[in-house]
Design an enzyme around this catalytic site. Sequence first.
Site, PDB file in Angstrom:
ATOM      1  N   ASP A 479       0.831  -1.194   0.000  1.00 29.95           N
ATOM      2  CA  ASP A 479       0.000   0.000   0.000  1.00 29.95           C
ATOM      3  C   ASP A 479       0.877   1.260   0.000  1.00 29.95           C
ATOM      4  O   ASP A 479       2.072   1.216   0.315  1.00 29.95           O
ATOM      5  CB  ASP A 479      -0.875  -0.040   1.273  1.00 29.95           C
ATOM      6  CG  ASP A 479      -2.139   0.792   1.165  1.00 29.95           C
ATOM      7  OD1 ASP A 479      -2.278   1.568   0.220  1.00 29.95           O
ATOM      8  OD2 ASP A 479      -2.998   0.656   2.074  1.00 29.95           O
ATOM      9  N   ASP A 549     -10.906   2.189  -2.897  1.00 29.70           N
ATOM     10  CA  ASP A 549     -11.471   1.941  -1.568  1.00 29.70           C
ATOM     11  C   ASP A 549     -12.985   2.012  -1.615  1.00 29.70           C
ATOM     12  O   ASP A 549     -13.654   1.767  -0.606  1.00 29.70           O
ATOM     13  CB  ASP A 549     -10.939   2.962  -0.560  1.00 29.70           C
ATOM     14  CG  ASP A 549      -9.572   2.556  -0.039  1.00 29.70           C
ATOM     15  OD1 ASP A 549      -9.191   1.398  -0.250  1.00 29.70           O
ATOM     16  OD2 ASP A 549      -8.889   3.402   0.567  1.00 29.70           O
TER      17      ASP A 549
HETATM   18  C1  DGJ Z   1      -5.781   2.025   1.885  1.00 22.76           C
HETATM   19  C2  DGJ Z   1      -6.229   0.765   1.234  1.00 22.76           C
HETATM   20  O1  DGJ Z   1      -6.778   1.045  -0.014  1.00 22.76           O
HETATM   21  C3  DGJ Z   1      -7.197   0.044   2.131  1.00 22.76           C
HETATM   22  O2  DGJ Z   1      -7.698  -1.091   1.499  1.00 22.76           O
HETATM   23  C4  DGJ Z   1      -6.511  -0.291   3.411  1.00 22.76           C
HETATM   24  O3  DGJ Z   1      -5.485  -1.207   3.174  1.00 22.76           O
HETATM   25  C5  DGJ Z   1      -5.970   0.967   4.066  1.00 22.76           C
HETATM   26  N1  DGJ Z   1      -5.159   1.732   3.148  1.00 22.76           N
HETATM   27  C6  DGJ Z   1      -5.165   0.635   5.280  1.00 22.76           C
HETATM   28  O4  DGJ Z   1      -4.546   1.711   5.824  1.00 22.76           O
END
Ligand code: DGJ
Length: 731
Positions: A479, A549
């Site tokens: 990430d 997200d």
């Molecule tokens: C952003 C990601 O897109 C989410 O799925 C998750 O992993 C969060 N970060 C965690 O901080």
Amino acid sequence: MAIKYYEDEKVFKLDTKNSSYVIALVDVENFICHAYYGKKLPDYHVRHLLRIDENPFVPSKNNRDRGSFNDSAFFEYPTAGIGDYRTPAFEVKAENGTKTAALTYKSHEIYKGKKKLEGLPATFVNEGDDCDTLELTAEDKCLGIEVTLVYSTFVDSDCITRSVRVKNVSGKAAYLERTLSASVDFEGNAFDFITLHGSWARERHINRRPVTVGTQMIRSFRGESGHQQNSSAALVSKGCTYTSGEAYGFNFVYSGNFEIVCEVNQFGNTRVEVGINHDTFEWKLEEGAEFVAPEVIMTYSAEGLNKMAQNFHDIIRNNLIRSSYKNKPRPVLINNWEATYFDFDEKKLYSIAEEAKKLGIEMLVMDDGWFGNRSSDNMSLGDWQVNEEKLRGGLKALVDKVNALGLKFGIWFEPEMISPDSDLYRAHPEWAVKIDGREPVLMRNQLVLDITRKEVRDYIYGEMKKVLSSANIEYVKWDMNRQLCDLYSAELSADRQGEFSHRYVLALYEMQEKLITDFPELLLENCSGGGARFDAGMLYFSPQIWCSDDTDAIERCYIQEGTELMYPLSSMGAHVSDCPNHATGRNTPFETRGNVALSGTFGYELDVTKISENDRNQIPGQIDTYHKYNELIRTGDYYRIASLSENGVYDCWAIVAKDKSEALVTYVEGMRRPNVHSQIVKLVGLDENAFYALEGTEDEYNGAVLMYGGFSAGGTWGDYSSKLFHFIKKQ
Ligand code: DGJ
């Protein structure tokens, strides 16, 4: 050979199955000019396409107007400072401070296959692929700079890749200020420019606008490709639809600051350029040194946007993605992020895993919050030591238990980041990207690690490796939750600070290369605050990227439609989540959430122990459906049939097997409208002489009837309903 040089005409002709790209050496000075890109041409008399036998003519005939020639010629690699007042692709600052360059032909080489781009992601050739490469070297004798334009033809997928190598042979240092990867001049401006724009939770929505005089540009300054503009674009003929019209696609194989320029000049011609964003780029090139600009994949379709998308899907699936998962179904995973956020321990995770196993889920992914003191997003990035207060007994014990249930185990990292509240920051504040004496800008309360420094990336990678070697971890979600600013690296001299952004991307690539080399069976999923790093560069390292997200099924229709235009369905991270949706508050049927996620990698992002009985009971069936159709979805041809974003009523797409033996149609309605007739859906890509049975019914349809007359999607009830239709060709 798919690339030929006609010495008599001084013409290079690059062919793919359905397209031709023509380059010509012009006038006695051998300017490298673009003659044509479009539908495949026969192998003769292409030189007249140049249209240079009219005012202002070539310099040998009319040197008094050389400037006019320079300002109107279609240069393959336009340079700054010579009177071509359109946007240049190349700008170099010499030691004397001047920024003018003029490139003419020096030599060329044509060979079978394609070379690697050292340190950069790029397409590769598999055994049996029909691919040739042209390396066309140009020089500026005055500057002592050589520029090699590299073109490779991927014949079967109708794609041509381009990259650029610059060599300094001047005996002095030179500074590259702009080294774009491709420039193409098009006759006229009867085009629309399509790009994918957005923001967090609404990435890659399609934006289409007419090309007009002046310059339109999309770009990123964020250190990554970004949520806001995707590093791909299309130039399409007016009225081009998914099934008809001309479409030129450009897909940049790069994950940092980029720019895509679309400029219409005074004569009404259009120039498209793709490359590293020159505003955040300067590169010092010492004598003898080379710089390699990243690759661009270009494709041409005479059959509308669907064919353009299919060409990109084919080349990315076959010639860019390397993972051992590239030709395999991905395990159906359950990720605890939306289920628990930071509030979990080993018991909670295990209870999710236990329930998940009963339903047929195949992997548990532990998301953010398992390390350091991470109880919120305020701390601990950089402290990649397992928090044993949360995971009592340690990571291995949890992984072993989850494995014993029959589930694989995956884990989340955010390797490039550091929290000011972390042991790592307390020990090494100088490892964060910041400028001495200036308070660095926080985003999500975190800073970026200066991974351009070898000691920093070696340390972080070492910590990751320890964790990954400590237990049977089969998946990593990588990430990145903030963008770059306050650019500065203590290790770069003042005259090299302009290299920072590109060096950052090279460092990221180096780390991911190490990871997949050390753990070749690992399933890597890239992610950046949702889908801010959804680009072709990352797909060289990971076969899939978290799309957004926003897991709301309706919003996903927009996001996935845009994403599918440029990237294969198999690369789109897509999960079924709980409702009301965490990003929109919307309620959609569980079935629709499943049907929409089915076109991506498929998984769950919810607390399976808490959702309703009714939803839970649907999971085994959804997983069976995933397994049943995944081969088709991963390998078939994608056709967009209707777009909710355009018609406001319904979304519809189909995946048709390459041999046309079956088709899976996904139909999703927006808000239900009362008292309307059911929708007629016209399929595409079928065998028009064959008969197709509609699974689950006694109905049989002729392919031509399905395509030209269509079939009825039937009645629906309630908002956001959806259906799958599976057509199977009769023998
Ligand atoms: C952003 C990601 O897109 C989410 O799925 C998750 O992993 C969060 N970060 C965690 O901080």
